[in-house]
Design a protein around this motif. Structure first.
Motif, PDB file in Angstrom:
ATOM      1  N   VAL A  94      -4.226  -6.430   0.552  1.00  0.00           N
ATOM      2  CA  VAL A  94      -4.056  -6.460  -0.907  1.00  0.00           C
ATOM      3  C   VAL A  94      -4.937  -5.407  -1.572  1.00  0.00           C
ATOM      4  CG1 VAL A  94      -4.433  -7.859  -2.977  1.00  0.00           C
ATOM      5  CG2 VAL A  94      -3.332  -8.865  -0.974  1.00  0.00           C
ATOM      6  N   PHE A  95      -6.203  -5.354  -1.172  1.00  0.00           N
ATOM      7  CA  PHE A  95      -7.100  -4.341  -1.733  1.00  0.00           C
ATOM      8  C   PHE A  95      -6.665  -2.927  -1.335  1.00  0.00           C
ATOM      9  CE2 PHE A  95     -10.465  -7.742  -2.080  1.00  0.00           C
ATOM     10  CZ  PHE A  95     -10.451  -7.749  -3.470  1.00  0.00           C
ATOM     11  N   GLY A  96      -6.110  -2.785  -0.137  1.00  0.00           N
ATOM     12  CA  GLY A  96      -5.617  -1.479   0.297  1.00  0.00           C
ATOM     13  C   GLY A  96      -4.502  -0.971  -0.605  1.00  0.00           C
ATOM     14  N   LEU A 103      -4.625   2.238  -3.066  1.00  0.00           N
ATOM     15  CA  LEU A 103      -3.637   3.325  -2.988  1.00  0.00           C
ATOM     16  C   LEU A 103      -3.064   3.635  -4.364  1.00  0.00           C
ATOM     17  CD1 LEU A 103      -1.593   2.727   0.287  1.00  0.00           C
ATOM     18  CD2 LEU A 103      -3.046   4.663  -0.278  1.00  0.00           C
ATOM     19  N   PHE A 104      -2.763   2.606  -5.128  1.00  0.00           N
ATOM     20  CA  PHE A 104      -2.264   2.821  -6.487  1.00  0.00           C
ATOM     21  C   PHE A 104      -3.341   3.472  -7.359  1.00  0.00           C
ATOM     22  CE2 PHE A 104      -1.559   1.369 -10.876  1.00  0.00           C
ATOM     23  CZ  PHE A 104      -0.326   1.976 -11.089  1.00  0.00           C
ATOM     24  N   ALA A 105      -4.583   2.994  -7.233  1.00  0.00           N
ATOM     25  CA  ALA A 105      -5.680   3.587  -8.004  1.00  0.00           C
ATOM     26  C   ALA A 105      -5.902   5.040  -7.601  1.00  0.00           C
ATOM     27  CB  ALA A 105      -6.964   2.774  -7.791  1.00  0.00           C
ATOM     28  N   MET A 106      -5.705   5.355  -6.317  1.00  0.00           N
ATOM     29  CA  MET A 106      -5.852   6.733  -5.857  1.00  0.00           C
ATOM     30  C   MET A 106      -4.793   7.630  -6.478  1.00  0.00           C
ATOM     31  SD  MET A 106      -4.409   9.089  -3.468  1.00  0.00           S
ATOM     32  CE  MET A 106      -3.443   7.974  -2.526  1.00  0.00           C
ATOM     33  N   LEU A 107      -3.564   7.146  -6.586  1.00  0.00           N
ATOM     34  CA  LEU A 107      -2.502   7.939  -7.207  1.00  0.00           C
ATOM     35  C   LEU A 107      -2.825   8.228  -8.670  1.00  0.00           C
ATOM     36  CD1 LEU A 107       0.705   6.263  -5.750  1.00  0.00           C
ATOM     37  CD2 LEU A 107      -0.151   8.557  -5.280  1.00  0.00           C
ATOM     38  N   VAL A 108      -3.264   7.214  -9.385  1.00  0.00           N
ATOM     39  CA  VAL A 108      -3.587   7.383 -10.799  1.00  0.00           C
ATOM     40  C   VAL A 108      -4.791   8.312 -10.969  1.00  0.00           C
ATOM     41  CG1 VAL A 108      -4.381   6.170 -12.873  1.00  0.00           C
ATOM     42  CG2 VAL A 108      -2.580   5.180 -11.455  1.00  0.00           C
ATOM     43  N   SER A 109      -5.843   8.089 -10.191  1.00  0.00           N
ATOM     44  CA  SER A 109      -7.044   8.915 -10.335  1.00  0.00           C
ATOM     45  C   SER A 109      -6.792  10.354  -9.885  1.00  0.00           C
ATOM     46  CB  SER A 109      -8.209   8.316  -9.562  1.00  0.00           C
ATOM     47  OG  SER A 109      -7.972   8.387  -8.170  1.00  0.00           O
ATOM     48  N   THR A 163     -13.126   2.246  -2.419  1.00  0.00           N
ATOM     49  CA  THR A 163     -12.292   1.874  -1.276  1.00  0.00           C
ATOM     50  C   THR A 163     -13.140   1.698  -0.031  1.00  0.00           C
ATOM     51  OG1 THR A 163     -10.468   3.145  -2.213  1.00  0.00           O
ATOM     52  CG2 THR A 163     -10.281   2.572   0.091  1.00  0.00           C
ATOM     53  N   CYS A 164     -14.127   2.567   0.172  1.00  0.00           N
ATOM     54  CA  CYS A 164     -15.009   2.420   1.322  1.00  0.00           C
ATOM     55  C   CYS A 164     -15.816   1.126   1.253  1.00  0.00           C
ATOM     56  CB  CYS A 164     -15.942   3.622   1.423  1.00  0.00           C
ATOM     57  SG  CYS A 164     -15.124   5.135   1.918  1.00  0.00           S
ATOM     58  N   VAL A 165     -16.307   0.775   0.070  1.00  0.00           N
ATOM     59  CA  VAL A 165     -17.062  -0.475  -0.097  1.00  0.00           C
ATOM     60  C   VAL A 165     -16.161  -1.669   0.215  1.00  0.00           C
ATOM     61  CG1 VAL A 165     -18.199  -1.957  -1.800  1.00  0.00           C
ATOM     62  CG2 VAL A 165     -18.733   0.479  -1.700  1.00  0.00           C
ATOM     63  N   LEU A 166     -14.934  -1.651  -0.319  1.00  0.00           N
ATOM     64  CA  LEU A 166     -14.005  -2.757  -0.043  1.00  0.00           C
ATOM     65  C   LEU A 166     -13.629  -2.820   1.432  1.00  0.00           C
ATOM     66  CD1 LEU A 166     -11.673  -2.543  -3.181  1.00  0.00           C
ATOM     67  CD2 LEU A 166     -13.309  -4.346  -2.605  1.00  0.00           C
TER      68      LEU A 166
END
Length: 93
Positions: free
Chosen positions: A51-53, A57-63, A85-88
Motif C-alpha cells: 500500500v505504501f509502495g 509511486l503516485f507521490a513520485m509521479l507528482v513530485s 520512501t526509504c524510511v517507509l
C-alpha cells in the motif's frame, strides 16, 4: 561551396536546452531510485508495504512533474519523496 550567410548559433537557446537536460537527468535519476525502492517494498514487504509502495509511486509521479517544472532546484521534491520512501521501506520490509 559554403554558405557565408549562415546564422550564428543561438547560445541562449543552447544553454536553456542544456539546463533542461541536466534538470531532467537529476529528476529522472531520483525517480528511478524511488521506483527501485518501491519494487523492493512490493517484493519483500507485506500488505502495508504494498500500500505504501503504491502511494509512494503516485507521490513520485507528482513530485517529478513538479520538479521538472521548477527548473534548477527541481531535484528537491523527488528527493524528499525518495527519502520518505526509504524510511517507509525500512519500517515495513
Amino acid at each position: 561551396m559554403s554558405d557565408d550567410n549562415a546564422p550564428a548559433m543561438d547560445y541562449a537557446a543552447h544553454e536553456a536546452t542544456y539546463e533542461g537536460f541536466i534538470n531532467f537527468s537529476k529528476v529522472g535519476t531520483v525517480a528511478v531510485l524511488t521506483i527501485v525502492v518501491c519494487l523492493i517494498m512490493f517484493g519483500f514487504g507485506g500488505t502495508a508495504a504494498v500500500v505504501f509502495g503504491w502511494l509512494m509511486l503516485f507521490a513520485m509521479l507528482v513530485s517529478s512533474a513538479i520538479g521538472l517544472a521548477l527548473g534548477a532546484s527541481g531535484w528537491i521534491p523527488p528527493t524528499v519523496v525518495f527519502g520518505l520512501t526509504c524510511v517507509l521501506a525500512v519500517l515495513t520490509v
